[in-house]
Design a protein around this motif. Structure first.
Motif, PDB file in Angstrom:
ATOM      1  N   ASP A  12       0.840  -1.197   0.000  1.00 34.94           N
ATOM      2  CA  ASP A  12       0.000   0.000   0.000  1.00 34.94           C
ATOM      3  C   ASP A  12       0.875   1.247   0.000  1.00 34.94           C
ATOM      4  O   ASP A  12       0.587   2.231  -0.684  1.00 34.94           O
ATOM      5  N   THR A  13       1.949   1.197   0.791  1.00 32.28           N
ATOM      6  CA  THR A  13       2.889   2.314   0.864  1.00 32.28           C
ATOM      7  C   THR A  13       4.301   1.787   1.103  1.00 32.28           C
ATOM      8  O   THR A  13       4.503   0.913   1.942  1.00 32.28           O
ATOM      9  N   ILE A  14       5.258   2.315   0.361  1.00 32.85           N
ATOM     10  CA  ILE A  14       6.679   2.069   0.606  1.00 32.85           C
ATOM     11  C   ILE A  14       7.281   3.403   1.026  1.00 32.85           C
ATOM     12  O   ILE A  14       7.081   4.415   0.346  1.00 32.85           O
ATOM     13  N   ARG A  38       4.074  -0.663   4.146  1.00 38.18           N
ATOM     14  CA  ARG A  38       2.788  -0.956   4.787  1.00 38.18           C
ATOM     15  C   ARG A  38       1.969  -1.820   3.836  1.00 38.18           C
ATOM     16  O   ARG A  38       1.693  -1.409   2.700  1.00 38.18           O
ATOM     17  N   VAL A  39       1.621  -3.004   4.322  1.00 38.68           N
ATOM     18  CA  VAL A  39       0.828  -3.930   3.517  1.00 38.68           C
ATOM     19  C   VAL A  39      -0.438  -4.268   4.308  1.00 38.68           C
ATOM     20  O   VAL A  39      -0.640  -3.802   5.428  1.00 38.68           O
ATOM     21  N   SER A  40      -1.295  -5.089   3.709  1.00 38.21           N
ATOM     22  CA  SER A  40      -2.583  -5.391   4.344  1.00 38.21           C
ATOM     23  C   SER A  40      -2.443  -6.071   5.697  1.00 38.21           C
ATOM     24  O   SER A  40      -3.311  -5.942   6.565  1.00 38.21           O
ATOM     25  N   THR A  41      -1.338  -6.774   5.883  1.00 41.77           N
ATOM     26  CA  THR A  41      -1.140  -7.507   7.149  1.00 41.77           C
ATOM     27  C   THR A  41      -0.399  -6.702   8.200  1.00 41.77           C
ATOM     28  O   THR A  41      -0.205  -7.189   9.325  1.00 41.77           O
ATOM     29  N   GLY A  42       0.047  -5.485   7.888  1.00 42.41           N
ATOM     30  CA  GLY A  42       0.745  -4.677   8.864  1.00 42.41           C
ATOM     31  C   GLY A  42       1.889  -3.881   8.278  1.00 42.41           C
ATOM     32  O   GLY A  42       1.944  -3.629   7.074  1.00 42.41           O
ATOM     33  N   ASP A  43       2.804  -3.474   9.163  1.00 45.74           N
ATOM     34  CA  ASP A  43       3.930  -2.622   8.796  1.00 45.74           C
ATOM     35  C   ASP A  43       5.233  -3.390   8.988  1.00 45.74           C
ATOM     36  O   ASP A  43       5.453  -3.979  10.059  1.00 45.74           O
ATOM     37  N   VAL A  44       6.085  -3.376   7.967  1.00 48.18           N
ATOM     38  CA  VAL A  44       7.396  -4.020   8.059  1.00 48.18           C
ATOM     39  C   VAL A  44       8.450  -2.974   7.743  1.00 48.18           C
ATOM     40  O   VAL A  44       8.349  -2.264   6.730  1.00 48.18           O
TER      41      VAL A  44
END
Length: 218
Positions: free
Chosen positions: A187-189, A207-213
């Motif tokens: 969703d966002t880099i 930021r992806v659908s399962t959280g933030d890495v």
């Protein structure tokens, strides 16, 4: 004919050269009917380069330059770069200079188009440069970094650059919305990176659908 060159050898500081080619290649893109004209009168240089109107890929740039001692000043009065349906044009003149003492200085650069906005300008007499990007579509221009059809997303953020090679300080805060790099999507880099005195620190994440890495360190 595929290539033609007409030249007027400078005499008493005046002269020029004109080049025409059936096609030129730029990052895998073909510019049909390419031409370049350069003329000089004393220390003043004028230039015009582009390719045939109506071409799918179109470049048109004209302006002037001056050389005084070891200093070079460049002014681009008009710039348009079009790749199929995407294009950017300058808003106001583009002004750059280079000298052995100051290095490269961007006095004014502002490009706009459907792909977004890119602006760069010097902040003060020290030559510090501020670069602003707003919702710049990466996909049409990915070929410039050899990643055609491999990256997507809308890039926004700021980069500040101060000092010379020996004391360079850089701060970059960037964000790509709806980003893709090959098969990876997010969703966002985002990234926050600083460089000073040979030391790099910052954070890069997604930021992806399962959280933030993210990865953070120096």
């Amino acid at each position: 004919e595929a290539l033609s060159v007409d030249s007027n050898i400078p005499v008493r500081g005046e002269g020029g050269v004109s080049i025409q080619a059936e096609a030129a290649s730029w990052g895998g893109r073909t510019l049909s009917g390419f031409y370049a004209d350069v003329g000089s009168v004393g220390d003043e240089i004028s230039f015009l380069l582009g390719n045939r109107e109506g071409s799918e890929n179109r470049v048109s740039i004209w302006g002037g330059a001056s050389v005084v001692d070891e200093s070079l000043s460049v002014r681009v009065d008009s710039a348009r770069i079009q790749l199929q349906d995407e294009y950017v044009v300058n808003r106001g003149p583009i002004s750059l200079s280079h000298s052995p003492t100051s290095g490269l200085v961007v006095h004014q650069l502002y490009l706009v188009g459907p792909s977004g906005e890119l602006e760069a300008a010097s902040q003060d007499e020290s030559g510090a440069i501020s670069i602003r990007v707003h919702q710049f579509d990466l996909a049409p221009w990915a070929f410039l970094v050899g990643m055609d059809d491999r990256i997507e997303g809308k890039l926004s953020g700021r980069v500040s650059i101060e000092g010379g090679i020996s004391n360079l300080t850089t701060l970059a805060t960037l964000e790509v919305v709806d980003g893709r790099i090959d098969s990876f999507r997010a969703d966002t880099i985002y990234s926050e990176v600083s460089y000073q005195g040979g030391h790099v620190s910052g954070k890069v994440g997604a930021r992806v659908s399962t959280g933030d890495v993210h990865i953070e360190g120096s």
